[in-house]
Write an enzyme that holds these catalytic residues in place. Structure first.
Site, PDB file in Angstrom:
ATOM      1  N   HIS A   8      -4.901  -6.030  -8.087  1.00  0.00           N
ATOM      2  CA  HIS A   8      -5.883  -5.048  -7.620  1.00  0.00           C
ATOM      3  C   HIS A   8      -7.271  -5.700  -7.616  1.00  0.00           C
ATOM      4  CE1 HIS A   8      -7.596  -1.130  -6.841  1.00  0.00           C
ATOM      5  NE2 HIS A   8      -8.527  -1.406  -7.738  1.00  0.00           N
ATOM      6  N   ASP A  59      -2.644   2.120 -10.248  1.00  0.00           N
ATOM      7  CA  ASP A  59      -3.433   1.018 -10.835  1.00  0.00           C
ATOM      8  C   ASP A  59      -3.648   1.212 -12.339  1.00  0.00           C
ATOM      9  OD1 ASP A  59      -3.769  -0.121  -8.250  1.00  0.00           O
ATOM     10  OD2 ASP A  59      -5.449   1.201  -7.860  1.00  0.00           O
ATOM     11  N   ASN A  99       1.211  -5.747 -10.188  1.00  0.00           N
ATOM     12  CA  ASN A  99       0.390  -5.456  -9.011  1.00  0.00           C
ATOM     13  C   ASN A  99      -0.929  -6.213  -9.139  1.00  0.00           C
ATOM     14  OD1 ASN A  99      -0.576  -3.974  -6.653  1.00  0.00           O
ATOM     15  ND2 ASN A  99      -1.828  -2.775  -8.076  1.00  0.00           N
ATOM     16  N   SER A 122      -7.659  -7.838 -11.071  1.00  0.00           N
ATOM     17  CA  SER A 122      -6.776  -7.608 -12.219  1.00  0.00           C
ATOM     18  C   SER A 122      -5.326  -7.711 -11.766  1.00  0.00           C
ATOM     19  CB  SER A 122      -6.960  -6.181 -12.770  1.00  0.00           C
ATOM     20  OG  SER A 122      -8.315  -5.882 -13.004  1.00  0.00           O
ATOM     21  N   LEU A 159       4.884   3.896  -5.472  1.00  0.00           N
ATOM     22  CA  LEU A 159       6.301   3.964  -5.847  1.00  0.00           C
ATOM     23  C   LEU A 159       6.535   5.177  -6.744  1.00  0.00           C
ATOM     24  CD1 LEU A 159       6.619   0.155  -6.587  1.00  0.00           C
ATOM     25  CD2 LEU A 159       7.677   1.368  -4.660  1.00  0.00           C
ATOM     26  N   MET A 197       0.819  -1.217   0.000  1.00  0.00           N
ATOM     27  CA  MET A 197       0.000   0.000   0.000  1.00  0.00           C
ATOM     28  C   MET A 197       0.853   1.269   0.000  1.00  0.00           C
ATOM     29  SD  MET A 197      -2.833  -1.081  -0.513  1.00  0.00           S
ATOM     30  CE  MET A 197      -4.161  -2.223  -0.257  1.00  0.00           C
TER      31      MET A 197
HETATM   32  C1  GAR Z   1      -5.804  -7.582  -1.910  1.00  0.00           C
HETATM   33  O1  GAR Z   1      -7.202  -7.668  -2.038  1.00  0.00           O
HETATM   34  C2  GAR Z   1      -5.211  -6.779  -3.052  1.00  0.00           C
HETATM   35  O2  GAR Z   1      -5.882  -6.965  -4.269  1.00  0.00           O
HETATM   36  C3  GAR Z   1      -5.405  -5.381  -2.542  1.00  0.00           C
HETATM   37  O3  GAR Z   1      -5.091  -5.445  -1.188  1.00  0.00           O
HETATM   38  C4  GAR Z   1      -5.428  -6.746  -0.697  1.00  0.00           C
HETATM   39  C5  GAR Z   1      -4.219  -7.305   0.007  1.00  0.00           C
HETATM   40  O4  GAR Z   1      -4.536  -8.516   0.626  1.00  0.00           O
HETATM   41  N1  GAR Z   1      -4.564  -4.461  -3.238  1.00  0.00           N
HETATM   42  C6  GAR Z   1      -4.922  -3.223  -3.565  1.00  0.00           C
HETATM   43  O5  GAR Z   1      -5.997  -2.736  -3.256  1.00  0.00           O
HETATM   44  C7  GAR Z   1      -3.893  -2.426  -4.348  1.00  0.00           C
HETATM   45  N2  GAR Z   1      -4.472  -1.313  -4.998  1.00  0.00           N
HETATM   46  P1  GAR Z   1      -3.415  -9.509   1.127  1.00  0.00           P
HETATM   47  O6  GAR Z   1      -2.440  -8.673   1.974  1.00  0.00           O
HETATM   48  O7  GAR Z   1      -4.128 -10.506   1.957  1.00  0.00           O
HETATM   49  O8  GAR Z   1      -2.738 -10.114  -0.066  1.00  0.00           O
END
Ligand code: GAR
Length: 208
Positions: A117, A153, A115, A144, A101, A98
């Site tokens: 998302h 994103d 990444n 995605s 970069l 989160m």
């Molecule tokens: C996941 O749902 C991922 O897609 C999202 O954060 C979560 C992390 O879960 N990422 C974003 O929203 C990035 N824009 P995790 O730590 O259990 O893998």
């Protein structure tokens, strides 16, 4: 990107919290489902990320890079870049990382950062995705995996999975169903990249 057959592609997985996508990637690796990719190191921007436990369980080298320890994003990214180069990392996987970069970092590693998302990009980029999906009333959402460019994103999309939005969904129930698909999609994409099966032509990405 070109990996010779039999040669392992060293990847770094970057996390900030729960780490379930890291776990799915590590599980895929131990089940020989990650192609020629090897999780070489895990980086967390958060010292108390529960995902760090998975790195430990799978005997992976893990580094905490806490933004609080760096003057600004430039300094942070400089450190991150040196870790990537010192370890010959060939693919950087943002799995719930989160932290945005810098453009120069992203440019340097063009088409070498992916990444995951939890939406069907370009719809619902950014934060609070599932709340906004439900508010808007779309009937399908999903996840995605995309290359990372300087827009949040916004990079070329490699692969997506569709999840139906149900009338009774809450943000949590929708997130949970999408997460199941994320855990399939991310290792699949890493595998394809490690097998040279991804061809990038501007924004169009072909998976062969
Ligand atoms: C996941 O749902 C991922 O897609 C999202 O954060 C979560 C992390 O879960 N990422 C974003 O929203 C990035 N824009 P995790 O730590 O259990 O893998």
């Amino acid at each position: 990107m070109c990996y010779l057959q039999g040669e392992m592609m060293k990847i770094a997985v970057l996390i900030s919290g729960r780490g379930s996508n890291l776990q799915a990637t590590l599980e895929a690796e131990s089940d020989n489902k990650l192609g020629n990719a090897e999780v070489f190191l895990v980086i967390s921007s958060n010292p108390s990320a529960t995902g760090l436990e998975f790195a430990k369980n799978y005997n992976k080298y893990a580094i905490v890079l806490d933004p609080k320890d760096y003057a600004d994003r430039t300094e942070y990214d400089k450190k991150l870049k040196s870790i990537m180069l010192d370890n010959d990392i060939e693919l950087i996987v943002l799995a719930g990382f989160m932290k945005v970069l810098s453009a120069s970092f992203v440019d340097y590693f063009k088409n070498k950062i992916i990444n995951i998302h939890p939406s069907l990009l370009p719809a619902f980029s950014g934060l609070n995705v599932h709340e906004r999906v439900l508010e808007y009333g779309v009937k399908y959402s999903g996840c995605s995996v995309h290359f990372v460019n300087e827009e949040i994103d916004g990079g070329p999309i490699i692969a997506q999975k569709i999840v139906e939005v149900l009338d009774e969904d809450t943000p949590d129930s929708l997130a949970a169903r999408i997460l199941v698909e994320e855990h399939i999609l991310l290792p699949e994409v890493i595998k394809k990249i490690s097998e040279n099966k991804i061809i990038v032509n501007e924004r169009r990405v072909k998976v062969v």
